[in-house]
Design a protein around this motif. Structure first.
Motif, short mmCIF file in Angstrom:
data_model
loop_
_atom_site.label_atom_id
_atom_site.label_comp_id
_atom_site.label_asym_id
_atom_site.label_seq_id
_atom_site.Cartn_x
_atom_site.Cartn_y
_atom_site.Cartn_z
N ALA A 32 -0.59 3.49 -1.12
CA ALA A 32 -0.86 2.29 -1.91
C ALA A 32 -0.73 1.03 -1.06
O ALA A 32 -1.49 0.07 -1.23
CB ALA A 32 0.11 2.23 -3.09
N LEU A 33 0.20 1.04 -0.11
CA LEU A 33 0.43 -0.16 0.72
C LEU A 33 -0.64 -0.32 1.79
O LEU A 33 -0.81 -1.40 2.33
CB LEU A 33 1.81 -0.09 1.37
CG LEU A 33 3.01 -0.22 0.43
CD1 LEU A 33 4.31 0.06 1.17
CD2 LEU A 33 3.04 -1.61 -0.20
N ALA A 34 -1.36 0.75 2.10
CA ALA A 34 -2.32 0.71 3.21
C ALA A 34 -3.42 -0.32 2.99
O ALA A 34 -3.98 -0.85 3.94
CB ALA A 34 -2.94 2.10 3.40
N VAL A 35 -3.75 -0.59 1.77
CA VAL A 35 -4.86 -1.52 1.50
C VAL A 35 -4.36 -2.96 1.35
O VAL A 35 -5.08 -3.83 0.87
CB VAL A 35 -5.65 -1.10 0.24
CG1 VAL A 35 -6.40 0.19 0.50
CG2 VAL A 35 -4.74 -0.93 -0.97
N ASN A 36 -3.12 -3.23 1.80
CA ASN A 36 -2.50 -4.54 1.62
C ASN A 36 -2.67 -5.06 0.20
O ASN A 36 -3.29 -6.09 -0.02
CB ASN A 36 -3.11 -5.57 2.60
CG ASN A 36 -2.74 -5.25 4.02
OD1 ASN A 36 -1.66 -4.73 4.30
ND2 ASN A 36 -3.67 -5.53 4.93
N PRO A 37 -2.12 -4.36 -0.76
CA PRO A 37 -2.33 -4.77 -2.15
C PRO A 37 -1.65 -6.11 -2.40
O PRO A 37 -0.65 -6.44 -1.78
CB PRO A 37 -1.66 -3.64 -2.94
CG PRO A 37 -0.62 -3.11 -2.04
CD PRO A 37 -1.19 -3.23 -0.65
N LYS A 38 -2.26 -6.84 -3.33
CA LYS A 38 -1.65 -8.11 -3.70
C LYS A 38 -0.59 -7.89 -4.76
O LYS A 38 0.27 -8.72 -4.97
CB LYS A 38 -2.75 -9.06 -4.21
CG LYS A 38 -3.74 -9.41 -3.11
CD LYS A 38 -4.74 -10.43 -3.55
CE LYS A 38 -5.76 -9.81 -4.49
NZ LYS A 38 -6.87 -10.74 -4.81
#
Lengths: 268, 286
Positions: free
Chosen positions: A150-156
């Motif tokens: 989930a963190l890989a896509v740099n979530p906002k």
């Protein structure tokens, strides 16, 4: 990224999941949606993610209305209760998925993806397991892979649906402390859903107590514990004590399903 | 199994051997013996006659038609099966139960009825018959009819194979893919398809076997025009009725070969699917 939930309602066939829920979450906040099962907390989380659609009301990210934006364009990281890892992919490919599905012009190069995945696996303490398959991992490891993915896509925004619900008590306690630390490092606006009072009070900045599709109280762990706004909150939280307050001075009554862990915990 | 069951839960030896014996005898009488008979009859006149029967133009035409019908029916049902399984497993909608029941219809009705449906629809006396005749379109007693009947009869195989697998897997992984920014097609190709590929392949193999072996429905709509609308099974029947046993069994052995290939493929797929990490166990439809 701040989140504004504005007067959201949702019906399912035969029952009202959410009625007129409003909630504001400041940038960098870590909010727990706490309530018994069926109270609408997961539905609210899924609506914020765009996995379900509200019947009425709006979801705003930094003031932008997200109601018509598809999940894939909302840039939310979602962690599922049962991990939802891609079972036919290695840990590496799972974590890299969000990067490799980008359109060609936005896709990072192989080296960059490699570096990013390694960095994330280090962050979730799974460095050596990149080539394993999900079925070869323990529950706690799977959940950390899900978080890294989930963190890989740099979530906002990071949304966690009962992230520790399927884990045993010991791992659950470890992971929630670790999640708190991780949030303090990353400062991603986060919402997590739980029915575990201890978990909500220990991890969150703000606890939102929900019941029957409504918000009963919004407040800091201290506030909801010491000044319950409604009889429901009093009853629901009455059995637990503040983890970081003077636990020893509070009378500890048995929780609904007490685990030895809960009783055995020493006051900090 | 290498480990023998402890004697307390196992039946006494005579019972065991009797049961195994009955099963074995049944298999030999109903399956092995007929297969051996087909082969021995086919080769009764020597290898030359065997090849002669297969190389004969009408047999070649029947083979071509069978392959054509399968080549259309299998991809058509592949697309349909994936769509149907997808919608049934992943969405909630009204009439879902009805759709499930309809998918099973070809299993429920006799193949002869399936053929007759098309005759009643597209035959000269049928609903669309006059219109088709006026536009010089031939469906019944022509290749399109055979293809339609084959599609109908093999309709449930792939869908039925996929539905339980997809239902068991739920929508979590697809939702996870969506939150990670994957589009619908990417999600299908990279997440859904790999998860269902063995079940899909299994369905395709079964569907293909049935498409090539179908007799009843095709027989009704075919008209049995040699070299034109004869499929392999129909060709076998014609030859047999003409007391041309060697030719009939030679062509039949082609179909038998197909059956053996199907069985080998099926076993291989099951083995692969079980070995693959985390792959679901498949269920046979019938």
């Amino acid at each position: 990224m701040s989140i504004l939930i504005d007067n959201v309602s949702k019906h399912f066939v035969g029952f009202r999941a959410l009625s007129h829920v409003s909630l504001e979450i400041p940038t960098g906040g870590l909010v727990a949606l706490l309530g018994p099962s069926g109270c609408g907390k997961t539905t609210l989380l899924r609506i914020v993610a765009g996995l379900d659609r509200q019947d009425s009301g709006r979801i705003l990210f930094d003031g932008d209305d997200m109601s018509r934006i598809h999940t894939r364009d909302r840039r939310v990281g979602f962690v599922f209760q049962h991990y939802a890892l891609f079972r036919h992919m290695t840990v590496f490919d799972n974590v890299a998925f969000g990067l490799t599905v980008r359109p060609r012009r936005l896709r990072p190069g192989a080296d960059e993806i490699n570096a990013k995945v390694c960095e994330l696996l280090t962050l979730v303490q799974l460095e050596g397991l990149a080539q394993r398959y999900p079925s070869q991992l323990s529950g706690g490891q799977r959940q950390r892979v899900a978080l890294a993915r989930a963190l890989a896509v740099n979530p906002k925004v990071l949304l966690l649906d009962e992230p520790f619900g399927a884990l045993d008590a010991r791992v659950r306690k470890e992971l929630r402390r670790w999640l708190r630390q991780l949030h303090d490092e990353l400062h991603v606006t986060s919402i997590f859903v739980t029915h575990d009072q201890d978990e909500a009070l220990e991890v969150a900045d703000t606890v939102v107590v929900m019941n029957a599709g409504r918000i009963e109280q919004i407040g800091s762990p201290v506030e909801v514990c010491e000044a319950p706004a409604t009889p429901f909150v009093r009853e629901f939280l009455g059995e637990v004590s503040l983890p970081r307050a003077e636990a020893a001075t509070l009378v500890r009554l048995p929780a609904k399903t007490p685990s030895p862990e809960v009783f055995g915990r020493a006051a900090p | 199994m290498k480990h023998r069951l402890p004697s307390t839960v196992s039946e006494p030896a005579p019972v065991r051997w009797t049961l195994i014996g009955i099963a074995l005898a049944f298999v030999i009488i109903t399956l092995v013996l007929p297969l051996a008979l087909v082969l021995s009859q086919a080769l009764a006149g020597g290898v030359r006659e065997f090849w002669g029967a297969l190389a004969e133009p009408d047999a070649q035409a029947a083979l071509r038609l069978t392959l054509t019908a399968a080549a259309i029916a299998v991809p058509a049902n592949l697309v349909f099966g994936v769509c149907a399984a997808w919608s049934i497993a992943k969405f909630e909608f009204k009439g879902k139960q009805l759709l499930l029941t309809l998918i099973d219809l070809p299993f429920a009705v006799s193949p002869v009825i399936s053929g007759l449906i098309y005759v009643l629809l597209f035959g000269l006396q049928g609903w669309f018959g006059p219109w088709l005749a006026a536009h010089d379109i031939k469906i019944i007693f022509a290749v399109p009819g055979i293809v339609l009947a084959t599609v109908f009869v093999t309709f449930p195989f792939i869908a039925r194979e996929l539905i339980p697998v997809m239902q068991e897997q739920g929508t979590d992984e697809e939702e996870a893919a969506a939150t990670l920014g994957a589009g619908g097609w990417q999600t299908f190709v990279r997440v859904t398809l790999p998860n269902i590929k063995w079940a899909l392949l299994y369905g395709v193999v079964l569907c293909n076997a049935r498409a090539m072996g179908e007799f009843g429905a095709v027989s009704v709509v075919s008209g049995h025009i040699r070299g034109m609308t004869n499929t392999l099974p129909l060709h076998v029947e014609i030859l047999y009725n003409e007391y041309n046993a060697v030719a009939a069994f030679s062509v039949a052995s082609l179909l038998m070969l197909l059956a053996i290939v199907t069985l080998v493929l099926k076993t291989w797929i099951e083995g692969r699917a079980h070995r693959q990490v985390g792959a679901p166990v498949m269920e046979t439809v019938r």
